[in-house]
Design an enzyme around this catalytic site. Structure first.
Site, short mmCIF file in Angstrom:
data_model
loop_
_atom_site.label_atom_id
_atom_site.label_comp_id
_atom_site.label_asym_id
_atom_site.label_seq_id
_atom_site.Cartn_x
_atom_site.Cartn_y
_atom_site.Cartn_z
N ARG A 55 40.34 50.45 48.97
CA ARG A 55 39.99 51.32 47.91
C ARG A 55 38.50 51.88 48.30
O ARG A 55 39.12 53.06 47.83
CB ARG A 55 39.50 50.14 46.85
CG ARG A 55 40.42 50.00 45.79
CD ARG A 55 40.23 48.90 45.03
NE ARG A 55 40.73 47.96 46.18
CZ ARG A 55 41.98 47.22 46.76
NH1 ARG A 55 42.74 47.41 46.01
NH2 ARG A 55 41.89 46.43 47.75
N THR A 56 37.77 51.67 48.95
CA THR A 56 36.64 52.31 48.95
C THR A 56 36.67 53.36 50.26
O THR A 56 36.33 54.34 49.91
CB THR A 56 35.72 50.70 49.45
OG1 THR A 56 35.56 49.62 48.91
CG2 THR A 56 33.98 52.15 49.54
N LYS A 84 32.26 49.40 73.80
CA LYS A 84 31.73 49.71 75.24
C LYS A 84 30.51 49.41 75.28
O LYS A 84 29.49 48.71 75.98
CB LYS A 84 31.74 50.48 75.34
CG LYS A 84 33.37 50.98 75.84
CD LYS A 84 32.83 52.77 76.29
CE LYS A 84 34.56 53.21 75.57
NZ LYS A 84 34.70 54.91 75.23
N ARG A 105 31.17 50.24 56.40
CA ARG A 105 30.92 49.70 55.34
C ARG A 105 30.98 48.55 56.99
O ARG A 105 32.22 48.88 57.88
CB ARG A 105 32.53 49.13 55.46
CG ARG A 105 32.50 47.36 54.93
CD ARG A 105 33.80 47.33 54.07
NE ARG A 105 34.18 48.07 52.61
CZ ARG A 105 34.93 47.49 51.70
NH1 ARG A 105 35.42 46.70 51.63
NH2 ARG A 105 34.51 47.72 50.58
N HIS A 133 27.29 46.28 47.25
CA HIS A 133 28.18 47.05 47.34
C HIS A 133 28.11 48.08 46.50
O HIS A 133 28.10 47.83 45.35
CB HIS A 133 29.61 46.64 47.60
CG HIS A 133 31.05 47.39 47.48
ND1 HIS A 133 30.93 48.50 47.84
CD2 HIS A 133 32.32 46.61 47.12
CE1 HIS A 133 32.05 49.23 47.73
NE2 HIS A 133 32.86 48.11 47.67
N1 CP Z 1 37.26 46.97 45.78
C1 CP Z 1 36.93 47.34 47.66
O1 CP Z 1 35.95 47.33 48.02
O2 CP Z 1 38.09 47.24 47.93
P1 CP Z 1 38.93 47.47 49.30
O3 CP Z 1 37.90 46.30 50.85
O4 CP Z 1 39.89 47.43 49.82
O5 CP Z 1 37.40 48.52 50.29
#
Ligand code: CP
Length: 302
Positions: A55-56, A84, A105, A133
């Site tokens: 999603r993100t 590396k 991320r 998040h």
């Molecule tokens: N909700 C969320 O962060 O989903 P993903 O891990 O799929 O990005």
């Protein structure tokens, strides 16, 4: 609104949150209008995903492309020079010269903050370990506003992995900025909400209680979470708590509430719940697009 990076929801106040939600609504209208938009024409977003995501990452890509911009990035560090031994700082320095904005991320807490110290372009934290998040938090708030009609005064229950769930930690702080919020934490003993989140709520005078069983009396919003196997240092501990809670029809049928989940889910929601009007988790993941469009616009117009 002046915002250089989006690392933690704690870096912004209620005024900024409301501004992002207002901008998100405009973006949602733009999406529904199906008009071609060129706001980000010539701009590049880099998505650096050191951890899996559906999603993100894809909603960031969709958001940038819907605004007329372009996207570069990686989804697996196995195909990058991280293998590396390249440091995060060096990677960020390099990508800052390729892209206008970076969404990252990373499995380690504090990594997005560290990235912002090396970057010459805005950094967006797309999840750092069990920490924060913030873009999920903003889309969660947007979902509550759109589906309940208000944020002030809501009674919300968080259920499941409250220890490792970064979406819960971020959202608790954001909710503490609003008025008359009541929070119920429902978790196994091993996955209770961390003390620092409790202290934050106490500091902001936000009412809360903790329970060990599902009790949804008076609840407006149910926020289910997945028990996150990947965060457990000891898999035996995971085996002890997996499957502790499953939201079923009997918990929510005929109740005036909405059900949210940041997704992905595993087995914590009975699929028959998906067909109820109360189930908003797929709509919630759609809202990620207009909210991330708003965030990109605000960060890049500085
Ligand atoms: N909700 C969320 O962060 O989903 P993903 O891990 O799929 O990005």
């Amino acid at each position: 609104m002046k915002l250089n990076h989006l690392i933690s929801i704690k870096d912004i106040g209620k005024k900024e949150v409301l501004k992002i939600l207002e901008e998100s609504e405009k973006m949602e209208n733009l999406l529904h209008s199906k008009k071609a938009v060129k706001i980000m024409d010539g701009k590049i977003l880099a998505t650096l995903f050191y951890e899996p995501s559906t999603r993100t990452r894809l909603s960031f890509e969709t958001a940038m492309k819907r605004l007329g911009g372009a996207v570069i990035g990686f989804t697996d560090i196995k195909n990058t020079s991280v293998m590396k031994g390249e440091t995060l700082g060096d990677t960020i320095r390099v990508i800052s010269d390729y892209a206008d904005i970076i969404a990252i991320r990373h499995p380690y807490e504090g990594s997005a903050r560290l990235a912002s110290e090396y970057a010459t372009v805005p950094i967006i934290n797309a999840g750092d370990g069990s920490n924060q998040h913030p873009t999920q938090t903003l889309l969660d708030l947007y979902t509550i506003k759109r589906e309940v009609g208000k944020i002030d005064g809501i009674n919300i229950a968080f259920i499941g992995d409250l220890k490792y769930g970064r979406t819960v930690h971020s959202l608790c702080h954001a909710l503490s900025l609003f008025n008359n919020i009541k929070i119920t934490f429902i978790s196994p003993e091993e996955l209770r909400i961390p003390k620092e989140i409790i202290s934050d709520l106490e500091k902001n005078n936000t009412e809360f209680c903790e329970k060990g069983h599902i009790d949804l009396k008076g609840i407006d919003v149910v926020y289910m979470t997945r028990i996150q196997k990947e965060r457990f240092p000891d898999l035996n501990e995971y085996q002890r708590v997996r499957g502790t809670y499953k939201l079923t029809l009997k918990h929510v049928e005929n109740k005036n509430l909405i059900i949210m989940h940041p997704l992905p889910r595993v087995d914590e929601i009975d699929p028959r719940v998906d067909n109820l009007p109360q189930a908003k988790y797929f709509k919630q993941s759609f809202y990620g697009v207009p909210v991330r469009m708003a965030i990109l616009k605000i960060l890049l117009e500085n």
